[in-house]
Write a protein that holds these residues in place. Structure first.
Motif, PDB file in Angstrom:
ATOM      1  N   SER B  78     -34.952  35.491  12.646  1.00 14.73           N
ATOM      2  CA  SER B  78     -35.207  34.049  12.697  1.00 14.73           C
ATOM      3  C   SER B  78     -36.712  33.834  12.750  1.00 14.73           C
ATOM      4  N   ILE B  79     -37.263  33.074  11.794  1.00 11.99           N
ATOM      5  CA  ILE B  79     -38.708  32.854  11.734  1.00 11.99           C
ATOM      6  C   ILE B  79     -39.020  31.411  12.092  1.00 11.99           C
ATOM      7  N   THR B  80     -39.713  31.217  13.206  1.00 12.32           N
ATOM      8  CA  THR B  80     -40.000  29.854  13.684  1.00 12.32           C
ATOM      9  C   THR B  80     -41.485  29.695  14.008  1.00 12.32           C
ATOM     10  N   TRP B 101     -33.455  33.826   8.385  1.00 13.97           N
ATOM     11  CA  TRP B 101     -33.316  32.379   8.597  1.00 13.97           C
ATOM     12  C   TRP B 101     -34.741  31.878   8.853  1.00 13.97           C
ATOM     13  N   CYS B 102     -35.320  31.209   7.840  1.00  9.36           N
ATOM     14  CA  CYS B 102     -36.724  30.816   7.917  1.00  9.36           C
ATOM     15  C   CYS B 102     -36.842  29.308   8.085  1.00  9.36           C
ATOM     16  N   GLU B 103     -37.659  28.899   9.033  1.00 12.99           N
ATOM     17  CA  GLU B 103     -37.835  27.457   9.241  1.00 12.99           C
ATOM     18  C   GLU B 103     -38.548  26.809   8.057  1.00 12.99           C
ATOM     19  N   VAL B 129     -32.929  28.487   4.655  1.00 16.96           N
ATOM     20  CA  VAL B 129     -34.082  27.719   5.116  1.00 16.96           C
ATOM     21  C   VAL B 129     -33.568  26.724   6.162  1.00 16.96           C
ATOM     22  N   GLY B 130     -34.417  26.364   7.107  1.00 15.25           N
ATOM     23  CA  GLY B 130     -33.966  25.577   8.269  1.00 15.25           C
ATOM     24  C   GLY B 130     -33.691  24.103   8.003  1.00 15.25           C
ATOM     25  N   TYR B 131     -32.934  23.825   6.947  1.00 17.27           N
ATOM     26  CA  TYR B 131     -32.538  22.430   6.686  1.00 17.27           C
ATOM     27  C   TYR B 131     -31.275  22.105   7.467  1.00 17.27           C
TER      28      TYR B 131
END
Lengths: 332, 332, 332, 332
Positions: B78-80, B101-103, B129-131
């Motif tokens: 998870s990339i935030t 899972w990339c923001e 993508v974090g939609y």
């Protein structure tokens, strides 16, 4: 007691509305207003004019609008006919020295509107275009807050005006779909109201880029012989830049299901925001960056005795409205 | 029992949100989901990573994101982190065979995003993508109604996404105002969410014309040495044409006083209209031209057990979102 | 690191909710909270307990609640079973020295509730009834405004709580319709939430007069053998007088079509008014008689970072809630 | 052309409203209505009557209401004076053979109202109490839906009517606070409107229990000599049972900050629910248990051409309204 003789041309939806307004004005606004004497009503055929004169309480009826605009007992002419007739009627009335209240849209083309404005300046009488929404006490209150700097510098503005009277693909073709009879589509029927509000809130529009769309390219001819072309726009959307430096946008549709009289706008300032929705026409939404953050919120200000309606004291110059309209048109 | 080892980079607002989502997913969605094992948390300095691993319930902590993306016990990353780091982290994780899972926004430039998409295709792992808003049951219900033809052909669409976190002119300058660190302004923070929703409702955008605006050209530097320039947009507005033939528009502002999470859209069809407002995220407004006119109206459909949330079953191709974003950018 | 061993009885709608809350608490609230170790889950049959322990992330499962409440590794017991079981489970857990979080309604009768409160006092552990709505930051903000005198003296209060889960006349009869198994009807399911909110806003209720109604006197038995009697109320309405001198009213229905989670209240003060509607749970409506009349209006305060949720720091005495409930019941 | 000579007593807020209504009726409703000839206006002193006759467009003015009610050119008498005068004026007008439109509340006591009704029956002329809200097209549409069974059997009904004109504790004492001049407080000013709506929706009220409250026991005397007692209620709340078997409640306050014209009601049926809020008077909220659950919701039906206003065709018997009012009073 001062009196004004009223002449009204047209007895449709807006004709009825003008008649009601003339009947109510002095009772609502107070005894300082002159009495509005309902003098002469014009429609065709003559029978209809007679009937409606009885219903609306006009003293006389005619089927000849040229007779009305030159009648010596008529001081003010209300024009509520189809768009293509506005120019000739208004110019004739102005040249006869009458005051003129002309329904929107002013004319079919910018050239016509500019000519009307020129004739009005020469006549020197009082004129008004039928932008009724700018008289709403809620709108006046918004103008007051903005002019007092309560929301700071205006930086962005958006508006929408939608109805659904052309949403149904199966509605028959009418003359309203022709450029040479109706002129603009949703921009003339609805969009110009929004422009009158935006200009009233944020000043003149300097430039714009727009897109228009005909959703239903043809409609069934009423006589069953096929389908007729729709020549004017169902929707229009524009990016706006105001002379003040503010940016914004507007969008209008006459094919927006469920919208009966949507005319919404929002003005963004550096200290607050004001929003309005015509379907809830007695409510103004105001957000001010004042006081503790935890207590801030949009305030629903209900129109009331502290937001009084006033008779128009300044003349609405037709040219400014028509120019804005024309600019919208050019980019279609 | 199947398990996935979770690695999370970043412990800010979105890092916390990802942590909560991982902790809740299986309890909410049911026992068919693999167990999410909170394996490794990355932030700097190491102390903070340790603290937050304790708070979020991760087994281990690190201050080296390269160690995380290649950790053998980590299956999903998870990339935030801030926008400028997404590209390198995502590519490294993908090349190490991880799911990602990339923001949003994906990247600073279209070129970066396209490269990420290419790496993702080569990796063959699951990416997202974090939609998050496209997972809302109300949104899914809108998609269902549209795909079933309930509002007819989609002809027009509008959307707005506004917040007020940059509305105050006195807020200090930060790196978020720089093109080379933050990339887009309101379009990256807010606008891309709206694009993800519009594309999900109406398909790809074919062309657009847009206008952007920097409201506050400079902001006070935090060290009191003067003022720094704001390089990216406070507002953006676009005229849209969809591949389907629909027209539309979008507008976004990060300087809209009073808006805390406004993300509203409306889809106009030939048989009906659907509207949504994120600040009332459990309500869908639906108008259908069905039944007697006197009984028609916008229906407020409250999300409930009949509008179930489902785990994502189809992969969101990053390229489509990034291309739309890039097109928006070009016309700034 | 401090830890609390959690035991949960029940895996239905509220059981799942407690599980999610325990999983999220520390990540949401911060590292100062003890870690909630999901120790033991109880349901019947044992298979279901096993399955749900896997889904919810509990270490062990049992089908014997008596084993759970006396388990040495369990520190806190969450009780989410049908109403008739609350009394025995809570008393046993308290006597075993556990902290207890018991779902509402506390018990079937006032006598039972008073006994539970007595046992809780003797145990000296921390207890809480499942009145979750009093933790909403919007509610806390309302309490703060009232306690600071912002709306003046509270003089009147009204509330409504409605759902439609018993609105359909054709729904089958269940044990929930029996007084000896379910106890109260809509008052136990919904009304007690409203009482918890009203008492939290306006202090204790001193006296009341009420009316109840059974709309559907019988429902079809599930086995097709006829119809069973509904013994508890579908609606209840009460005139209230608070100890403070304020008057008010409440009304609740489990047969109100269209209401999914309506829980609305309004507090009238001598200087302002505060209103809330649970279906828009992030909005507080606040009207203060402050500033110019022309600018007054209900303010929609959206919950945000300035309205923080805090962990419960004061114990909710069960007796006060149960007494209010009982007073409501007596006048049925 | 048929004509009716109009006599109007009173020129305050409601006097102006009646004048406007008489001026607009035929233009709005159509030529089948008789012409309303504005014959005679009464107020004191005579100067004011003269002024307002000019403003409202009445032919003659008087300061003697007895002369007005017996004037041979007056056919209809509009009574808009303070409550305590209604009985004598209405009875005198009826005995002179006039039609009577009397503002609400009808009278100060049930005895007076019953006597007025008796005199009206004997006169045989057309009479109407000023319950204007029951003429709203939205209300008529609600009645139609209910009478057609669209929401099934009506089982529960609730209503609220609030304003804030007596909310400020510092407002001076007036005669409106006296039982022998004003009669009822909020029940007479506001509550009776709600009763007229509820009876129109759900039929007669059979029994009730109520509570009233005087929030501000005294108010400062205008002459500065001290404080005067407030004798009538600021709020009133009642539990209702209708003859049909439905239960319900109503509540009213004249001291409810922020409410300018709140008059809300909701009718619960076994198949649906209808709700209305007067501050959004063109919207009816309708929920029907029809179609798929996932598509159900409250529908906002905007009043329009499909919900036509019609002239009153059935006489409103004064006695039914006055009895309901009296029942409310008895339980104060």
């Amino acid at each position: 007691m001062a009196e004004l003789g009223i002449g009204l041309i047209g007895t449709g939806f807006m004709g009825k509305t003008h008649a009601l307004a003339w009947r109510a004005a002095r009772a609502v606004m107070g005894g300082d207003l002159p009495e509005a004497r309902l003098e002469l009503l014009c429609d065709t055929p003559h029978d209809r004019a007679d009937d409606m004169a009885g219903q609306f309480g006009f003293a006389r009826a005619t089927d000849d609008w040229r007779a009305l605009v030159s009648d010596p007992r008529v001081d003010v002419v209300s024009i509520t006919t189809p768009n293509g007739l506005h120019h000739d009627m208004a110019c004739a009335a102005l040249k006869a020295g009458k005051h003129v209240w002309c329904e929107k849209p002013m004319a079919l083309t910018l050239g016509e509107a500019e000519e009307m404005a020129e004739v009005a300046r020469a006549a020197g009488t009082v004129t008004m275009v039928g932008y009724n929404y700018i008289r709403n006490p809620a709108f006046r209150h918004a103008q007051k807050l903005i002019s007092e700097g309560r929301i700071g510098r205006v930086v962005h503005v958006r508006g929408w005006v939608d109805e659904d009277y052309q949403a149904d693909p199966d509605l028959p073709w009418t003359w309203r779909a022709r450029l040479d009879e109706a002129g603009l589509g949703t921009l003339g029927d609805l969009g110009c109201h929004l422009v009158s509000l935006m200009v009233g809130l944020c000043g003149p529009i300097e430039s714009l880029v727009a897109d228009t769309q005909i959703i239903h390219q043809t409609r069934p001819l009423p006589d069953g012989t096929g389908r007729g072309a729709v020549e004017n726009e169902d929707t229009a959307t524009a990016l706006l830049r105001f002379a003040s430096g503010a940016h914004g946008s507007l969008s209008t549709s006459r094919s927006a299901w469920g919208r009966k009289n949507r005319l919404d706008w929002e003005v963004h300032g550096t200290k607050g925001m004001i929003c309005f929705a015509q379907e809830r026409m007695n409510e103004l939404q105001v957000y001010l960056n004042e006081g503790p953050k935890a207590e801030q919120g949009f305030r629903t200000v209900l129109s009331g005795p502290d937001h009084r309606m006033r008779p128009a004291t300044q003349r609405l110059t037709p040219i400014s409205a028509s120019s804005s309209m024309a600019r919208v048109r050019r980019c279609g």
